[in-house]
Design a protein around this motif. Structure first.
Motif, PDB file in Angstrom:
ATOM      1  N   HIS A 206      29.790  27.136 -10.488  1.00  0.00           N
ATOM      2  CA  HIS A 206      30.974  26.871  -9.678  1.00  0.00           C
ATOM      3  C   HIS A 206      31.686  25.579 -10.072  1.00  0.00           C
ATOM      4  CE1 HIS A 206      30.050  30.255  -7.083  1.00  0.00           C
ATOM      5  NE2 HIS A 206      28.805  29.842  -7.084  1.00  0.00           N
ATOM      6  N   HIS A 207      31.410  25.084 -11.274  1.00  0.00           N
ATOM      7  CA  HIS A 207      32.108  23.909 -11.784  1.00  0.00           C
ATOM      8  C   HIS A 207      33.576  24.268 -12.019  1.00  0.00           C
ATOM      9  CE1 HIS A 207      33.314  20.728 -14.595  1.00  0.00           C
ATOM     10  NE2 HIS A 207      32.320  20.028 -14.081  1.00  0.00           N
ATOM     11  N   PRO A 208      34.516  23.334 -11.774  1.00  0.00           N
ATOM     12  CA  PRO A 208      35.944  23.624 -11.982  1.00  0.00           C
ATOM     13  C   PRO A 208      36.281  24.175 -13.362  1.00  0.00           C
ATOM     14  CG  PRO A 208      35.697  21.582 -10.776  1.00  0.00           C
ATOM     15  CD  PRO A 208      34.306  22.017 -11.162  1.00  0.00           C
ATOM     16  N   ASP A 209      35.596  23.706 -14.399  1.00  0.00           N
ATOM     17  CA  ASP A 209      35.868  24.223 -15.744  1.00  0.00           C
ATOM     18  C   ASP A 209      35.528  25.702 -15.854  1.00  0.00           C
ATOM     19  OD1 ASP A 209      36.734  21.747 -16.531  1.00  0.00           O
ATOM     20  OD2 ASP A 209      34.866  21.183 -17.544  1.00  0.00           O
ATOM     21  N   LYS A 210      34.447  26.108 -15.199  1.00  0.00           N
ATOM     22  CA  LYS A 210      34.052  27.516 -15.216  1.00  0.00           C
ATOM     23  C   LYS A 210      35.062  28.358 -14.446  1.00  0.00           C
ATOM     24  CE  LYS A 210      30.051  27.418 -17.441  1.00  0.00           C
ATOM     25  NZ  LYS A 210      28.778  27.587 -16.712  1.00  0.00           N
ATOM     26  N   GLY A 215      39.828  32.374 -14.821  1.00  0.00           N
ATOM     27  CA  GLY A 215      41.139  32.742 -14.321  1.00  0.00           C
ATOM     28  C   GLY A 215      41.442  32.375 -12.897  1.00  0.00           C
ATOM     29  N   VAL A 216      40.638  31.498 -12.298  1.00  0.00           N
ATOM     30  CA  VAL A 216      40.893  31.079 -10.922  1.00  0.00           C
ATOM     31  C   VAL A 216      41.947  29.966 -10.952  1.00  0.00           C
ATOM     32  CG1 VAL A 216      39.917  30.073  -8.831  1.00  0.00           C
ATOM     33  CG2 VAL A 216      38.566  31.666 -10.211  1.00  0.00           C
ATOM     34  N   PRO A 217      43.103  30.150 -10.299  1.00  0.00           N
ATOM     35  CA  PRO A 217      44.150  29.125 -10.327  1.00  0.00           C
ATOM     36  C   PRO A 217      43.659  27.807  -9.747  1.00  0.00           C
ATOM     37  CG  PRO A 217      44.988  31.199  -9.437  1.00  0.00           C
ATOM     38  CD  PRO A 217      43.497  31.336  -9.522  1.00  0.00           C
ATOM     39  N   VAL A 218      44.174  26.703 -10.271  1.00  0.00           N
ATOM     40  CA  VAL A 218      43.726  25.386  -9.817  1.00  0.00           C
ATOM     41  C   VAL A 218      44.027  25.187  -8.332  1.00  0.00           C
ATOM     42  CG1 VAL A 218      43.904  24.313 -12.075  1.00  0.00           C
ATOM     43  CG2 VAL A 218      45.901  24.330 -10.589  1.00  0.00           C
ATOM     44  N   GLU A 219      45.059  25.877  -7.825  1.00  0.00           N
ATOM     45  CA  GLU A 219      45.405  25.738  -6.420  1.00  0.00           C
ATOM     46  C   GLU A 219      44.306  26.261  -5.498  1.00  0.00           C
ATOM     47  OE1 GLU A 219      48.969  25.551  -8.842  1.00  0.00           O
ATOM     48  OE2 GLU A 219      47.383  27.049  -8.709  1.00  0.00           O
ATOM     49  N   PHE A 220      43.406  27.059  -6.048  1.00  0.00           N
ATOM     50  CA  PHE A 220      42.337  27.638  -5.238  1.00  0.00           C
ATOM     51  C   PHE A 220      41.032  26.864  -5.364  1.00  0.00           C
ATOM     52  CE2 PHE A 220      39.234  31.073  -4.166  1.00  0.00           C
ATOM     53  CZ  PHE A 220      39.711  31.361  -2.908  1.00  0.00           C
ATOM     54  N   HIS A 221      41.007  25.807  -6.157  1.00  0.00           N
ATOM     55  CA  HIS A 221      39.766  25.081  -6.389  1.00  0.00           C
ATOM     56  C   HIS A 221      39.258  24.356  -5.150  1.00  0.00           C
ATOM     57  CE1 HIS A 221      39.977  24.960 -11.087  1.00  0.00           C
ATOM     58  NE2 HIS A 221      40.083  26.170 -10.589  1.00  0.00           N
ATOM     59  N   ALA A 222      40.117  24.151  -4.167  1.00  0.00           N
ATOM     60  CA  ALA A 222      39.655  23.507  -2.927  1.00  0.00           C
ATOM     61  C   ALA A 222      38.545  24.312  -2.282  1.00  0.00           C
ATOM     62  CB  ALA A 222      40.817  23.343  -1.946  1.00  0.00           C
ATOM     63  N   ALA A 223      38.642  25.639  -2.356  1.00  0.00           N
ATOM     64  CA  ALA A 223      37.591  26.491  -1.800  1.00  0.00           C
ATOM     65  C   ALA A 223      36.287  26.285  -2.551  1.00  0.00           C
ATOM     66  CB  ALA A 223      38.011  27.960  -1.869  1.00  0.00           C
ATOM     67  N   HIS A 225      35.365  23.531  -4.043  1.00  0.00           N
ATOM     68  CA  HIS A 225      34.819  22.223  -3.655  1.00  0.00           C
ATOM     69  C   HIS A 225      34.071  22.338  -2.324  1.00  0.00           C
ATOM     70  CE1 HIS A 225      36.708  20.382  -6.997  1.00  0.00           C
ATOM     71  NE2 HIS A 225      37.935  20.392  -6.521  1.00  0.00           N
ATOM     72  N   GLN A 226      34.615  23.118  -1.400  1.00  0.00           N
ATOM     73  CA  GLN A 226      33.936  23.329  -0.126  1.00  0.00           C
ATOM     74  C   GLN A 226      32.624  24.088  -0.332  1.00  0.00           C
ATOM     75  OE1 GLN A 226      36.675  25.164   2.607  1.00  0.00           O
ATOM     76  NE2 GLN A 226      38.248  23.616   2.278  1.00  0.00           N
ATOM     77  N   ARG A 227      32.639  25.031  -1.245  1.00  0.00           N
ATOM     78  CA  ARG A 227      31.436  25.801  -1.553  1.00  0.00           C
ATOM     79  C   ARG A 227      30.359  24.888  -2.131  1.00  0.00           C
ATOM     80  NH1 ARG A 227      33.454  30.606  -4.359  1.00  0.00           N
ATOM     81  NH2 ARG A 227      33.881  29.177  -6.062  1.00  0.00           N
ATOM     82  N   MET A 228      30.762  23.993  -3.042  1.00  0.00           N
ATOM     83  CA  MET A 228      29.789  23.063  -3.622  1.00  0.00           C
ATOM     84  C   MET A 228      29.255  22.101  -2.575  1.00  0.00           C
ATOM     85  SD  MET A 228      28.685  23.547  -6.579  1.00  0.00           S
ATOM     86  CE  MET A 228      27.717  22.058  -6.404  1.00  0.00           C
ATOM     87  N   ALA A 229      30.088  21.714  -1.626  1.00  0.00           N
ATOM     88  CA  ALA A 229      29.619  20.841  -0.551  1.00  0.00           C
ATOM     89  C   ALA A 229      28.535  21.535   0.262  1.00  0.00           C
ATOM     90  CB  ALA A 229      30.787  20.443   0.352  1.00  0.00           C
TER      91      ALA A 229
END
Length: 245
Positions: A206-210, A215-223, A225-229
């Protein structure tokens, strides 16, 4: 812009997509799929990213409607996992409202969108990312209604996500504080080395680079980050428990 566009030539995405939806006959969800397919026919990579984003907008609207009531908390939750600039708010709202008002067709829509933004194989991580985001919407008003859970289970089934993987996703949202082992997909009987290996595998997956690579848009990376938390909190709870034993 709301999407990670590949070039300046498609900067008018919203006007073109929403215009195509407005001109299309029949089911609004199906019209969204056809609009994405047509507007980005010659650009499969951008189409994949756009289709992911449209899937989140449309299915989030349907998810919020699944229990019969769309609450402000659910709309706020959508905005918290899908970040877009203020100037795009009206366009996103129009797309969201189109999906919310269209009662039928979400299953056929999910089948089509899976082919456009997924890998075509069972257990596609991109499609699991979508289901994870929908869980976030569902729990925003304090609980997940049985109709919402049934909606989520049906979407997961259409996406080819098996029961074990769906259970792991659901545990992250339903039992995060009560079942840290379930959140990580391990057992209380597992030794700590096994648990640590699993935790590191999840952190890598679930790293941002992965996420960007699949193909996951950067605008969706907040989810993400919550998952990693959630993963971090579960691991910390288990580590504390083992040290105290």
């Amino acid at each position: 812009m709301i999407f990670d566009f590949a070039c300046e030539q498609i900067a008018s995405f919203w006007d073109r997509l929403l215009g195509a939806i407005g001109d299309a006959a029949g089911n609004a969800l199906s019209s969204m799929v056809e609009a994405v397919r047509t507007v980005f026919e010659g650009d499969p990579e951008t189409r994949r990213r756009v289709s992911f984003s449209v899937a989140i907008i449309a299915l989030s609207a349907k998810m919020a409607k699944a229990d019969g009531i769309v609450t402000n908390a659910e709309v706020d939750a959508f905005r918290s996992i899908f970040d877009f600039p203020p100037e795009e708010a009206k366009n996103v709202a129009r797309l969201y409202n189109l999906a919310r008002q269209d009662v039928a067709g979400y299953e056929a829509y999910a089948e089509k969108i899976a082919k456009m933004c997924g890998s075509g194989t069972k257990g596609c991580p991109v499609l699991e990312d979508i289901v994870d985001g929908l869980f976030h919407i569902a729990k925003a008003d304090g609980l997940i209604h049985e109709k919402e859970l049934a909606f989520l289970a049906r979407i997961a089934d259409i996406f080819g996500i098996d029961e074990d993987r769906f259970e792991q996703v659901s545990r992250r949202h339903l039992y995060a504080e009560r079942d840290p082992y379930g959140v990580l997909g391990v057992l209380p009987s597992d030794d700590f080395a096994t648990i640590r290996t699993r935790y590191r595998a999840l952190a890598s997956e679930h790293h941002p680079d992965k996420l960007h690579a699949r193909g996951v848009p950067v605008e969706f990376h907040a989810a993400a980050h919550q998952r990693m938390a959630t993963f971090n909190a579960a691991y910390a709870a288990i580590e504390k428990e083992r040290r105290a034993a």
